[in-house]
Design an enzyme around this catalytic site. Structure first.
Site, PDB file in Angstrom:
ATOM      1  N   LYS A  13      36.970  70.808  72.217  1.00 15.46           N
ATOM      2  CA  LYS A  13      37.240  70.870  70.772  1.00 15.46           C
ATOM      3  C   LYS A  13      35.971  70.591  69.962  1.00 15.46           C
ATOM      4  O   LYS A  13      35.676  71.302  69.003  1.00 15.46           O
ATOM      5  CB  LYS A  13      38.337  69.860  70.370  1.00 15.46           C
ATOM      6  CG  LYS A  13      39.687  70.118  71.030  1.00 15.46           C
ATOM      7  CD  LYS A  13      40.784  69.239  70.447  1.00 15.46           C
ATOM      8  CE  LYS A  13      40.627  67.760  70.701  1.00 15.46           C
ATOM      9  NZ  LYS A  13      40.657  67.365  72.117  1.00 15.46           N
ATOM     10  N   ARG A  87      47.970  64.380  66.766  1.00  9.58           N
ATOM     11  CA  ARG A  87      48.104  64.252  68.223  1.00  9.58           C
ATOM     12  C   ARG A  87      49.521  63.869  68.616  1.00  9.58           C
ATOM     13  O   ARG A  87      49.791  63.724  69.812  1.00  9.58           O
ATOM     14  CB  ARG A  87      47.151  63.168  68.716  1.00  9.58           C
ATOM     15  CG  ARG A  87      45.980  63.671  69.542  1.00  9.58           C
ATOM     16  CD  ARG A  87      45.127  62.465  69.830  1.00  9.58           C
ATOM     17  NE  ARG A  87      44.203  62.558  70.889  1.00  9.58           N
ATOM     18  CZ  ARG A  87      42.882  62.703  70.733  1.00  9.58           C
ATOM     19  NH1 ARG A  87      42.369  62.906  69.536  1.00  9.58           N
ATOM     20  NH2 ARG A  87      42.095  62.663  71.765  1.00  9.58           N
ATOM     21  N   ARG A 126      30.637  63.723  81.987  1.00  6.27           N
ATOM     22  CA  ARG A 126      30.175  63.676  80.593  1.00  6.27           C
ATOM     23  C   ARG A 126      29.386  62.389  80.313  1.00  6.27           C
ATOM     24  O   ARG A 126      29.779  61.305  80.752  1.00  6.27           O
ATOM     25  CB  ARG A 126      31.418  63.725  79.678  1.00  6.27           C
ATOM     26  CG  ARG A 126      31.095  63.958  78.237  1.00  6.27           C
ATOM     27  CD  ARG A 126      32.210  64.682  77.560  1.00  6.27           C
ATOM     28  NE  ARG A 126      33.265  63.785  77.117  1.00  6.27           N
ATOM     29  CZ  ARG A 126      34.230  64.169  76.282  1.00  6.27           C
ATOM     30  NH1 ARG A 126      34.271  65.394  75.824  1.00  6.27           N
ATOM     31  NH2 ARG A 126      35.152  63.323  75.925  1.00  6.27           N
ATOM     32  N   ARG A 159      31.151  57.014  78.272  1.00  8.95           N
ATOM     33  CA  ARG A 159      32.106  56.326  77.398  1.00  8.95           C
ATOM     34  C   ARG A 159      33.195  55.699  78.252  1.00  8.95           C
ATOM     35  O   ARG A 159      33.635  56.304  79.229  1.00  8.95           O
ATOM     36  CB  ARG A 159      32.761  57.336  76.436  1.00  8.95           C
ATOM     37  CG  ARG A 159      31.983  57.556  75.167  1.00  8.95           C
ATOM     38  CD  ARG A 159      32.518  58.638  74.267  1.00  8.95           C
ATOM     39  NE  ARG A 159      33.931  58.944  74.322  1.00  8.95           N
ATOM     40  CZ  ARG A 159      34.487  60.010  73.714  1.00  8.95           C
ATOM     41  NH1 ARG A 159      33.730  60.834  73.024  1.00  8.95           N
ATOM     42  NH2 ARG A 159      35.761  60.234  73.796  1.00  8.95           N
ATOM     43  N   ARG A 170      44.650  59.544  79.713  1.00  3.80           N
ATOM     44  CA  ARG A 170      44.524  60.364  78.500  1.00  3.80           C
ATOM     45  C   ARG A 170      45.222  61.712  78.676  1.00  3.80           C
ATOM     46  O   ARG A 170      45.839  62.225  77.759  1.00  3.80           O
ATOM     47  CB  ARG A 170      43.038  60.578  78.140  1.00  3.80           C
ATOM     48  CG  ARG A 170      42.365  59.294  77.699  1.00  3.80           C
ATOM     49  CD  ARG A 170      40.878  59.500  77.493  1.00  3.80           C
ATOM     50  NE  ARG A 170      40.589  60.202  76.247  1.00  3.80           N
ATOM     51  CZ  ARG A 170      39.391  60.685  75.938  1.00  3.80           C
ATOM     52  NH1 ARG A 170      38.395  60.570  76.765  1.00  3.80           N
ATOM     53  NH2 ARG A 170      39.205  61.289  74.782  1.00  3.80           N
TER      54      ARG A 170
END
Ligand code: AMP
Length: 221
Positions: A13, A87, A126, A159, A170
């Site tokens: 996104k 969300r 990531r 992160r 998630r």
């Protein structure tokens, strides 16, 4: 043009938002970025959000809706791209109410579809810059110097919410709470486009640009 970009964490996104913005003059509003800023500033909202974010859950609707409606109200005139919000169906309902009250209907929902195994690969590799927020990948988007941000020389981090166990949580949260938002919009006369986003970001971007061009004169987007 007012756009909502939906998709699982790691669906791309943020990347696609940047590309939409480079082609059209819209404002990008990312609920995750706003929350991370609140956290780094140590605000009350940031402190309340911290535990939910680090465990892979969602920050309660009432906090998010207030934060995002205020951010939308504060926008200069013109269009926007919402990234990461709504969300939950309840957030969608509250957003609609706020937009209706201010006479700003949504034009299009873009739903990025990515398989879960692709998400795992993307997110476990990531790495992010804690200072400027730039995002890299150990394999597909390496910085010039390993472990160091190209923009400001800061050391890159993983992160907490990109760690494997948290990614699992998630994704579970996404399937349970965010996927129903797509059906909510399909029933609510907003144009919804599913975009296959497993592959290359450039291809996804081309498809999105075609959709947006088909929405009307791209000069007005
Ligand atoms: P993101 O960078 O969009 O993946 O967001 C990071 C985290 O912020 C999420 O895992 C949630 O904990 C929280 N968050 C972001 N947007 C929302 C939202 N619309 N509703 C609830 N929590 C959110």
């Amino acid at each position: 043009m007012r756009i909502v970009l939906l998709g699982a964490p790691g669906a791309g996104k943020g990347t696609q938002c940047k590309r939409i913005l480079s082609a059209h003059s819209l404002t990008h509003l990312s609920s995750g970025d706003i929350l991370r800023k609140e956290r780094s500033e140590g605000s009350e909202l940031g402190q309340k959000a911290q535990g939910y974010m680090d465990s892979g859950g969602l920050v309660p609707d009432e906090l998010i809706v207030e934060m995002m409606v205020k951010a939308i109200d504060d926008l200069p005139t013109g269009g926007f791209v919402l990234d990461g919000f709504p969300r939950t169906v309840n957030q969608g309902v509250e957003l609609d109410a706020a937009l209706t009250a201010s006479g700003k209907a949504l034009d299009v929902v873009l739903n990025l579809e990515v398989h879960d195994d692709v998400i795992y690969d993307r997110m476990s590799g990531r790495r992010s810059c804690p200072k400027c927020g730039a995002v890299y990948h150990l394999v597909s988007l390496k910085p010039q110097v390993e472990g160091v941000c190209d923009h400001d020389g800061e050391g890159l981090i993983q992160r907490p919410d990109d760690q494997l166990e948290v990614v699992k949580k998630r994704l579970e949260t996404y399937h349970q709470q965010t996927k129903p938002v797509v059906q909510y919009y399909q029933k609510n006369e907003v144009r919804v486009f599913d975009v296959q986003a497993d592959g290359d970001a450039d291809m996804v971007s081309v498809e999105i640009q075609e959709i947006l061009a088909g929405m009307g004169d791209s000069q007005t987007v």
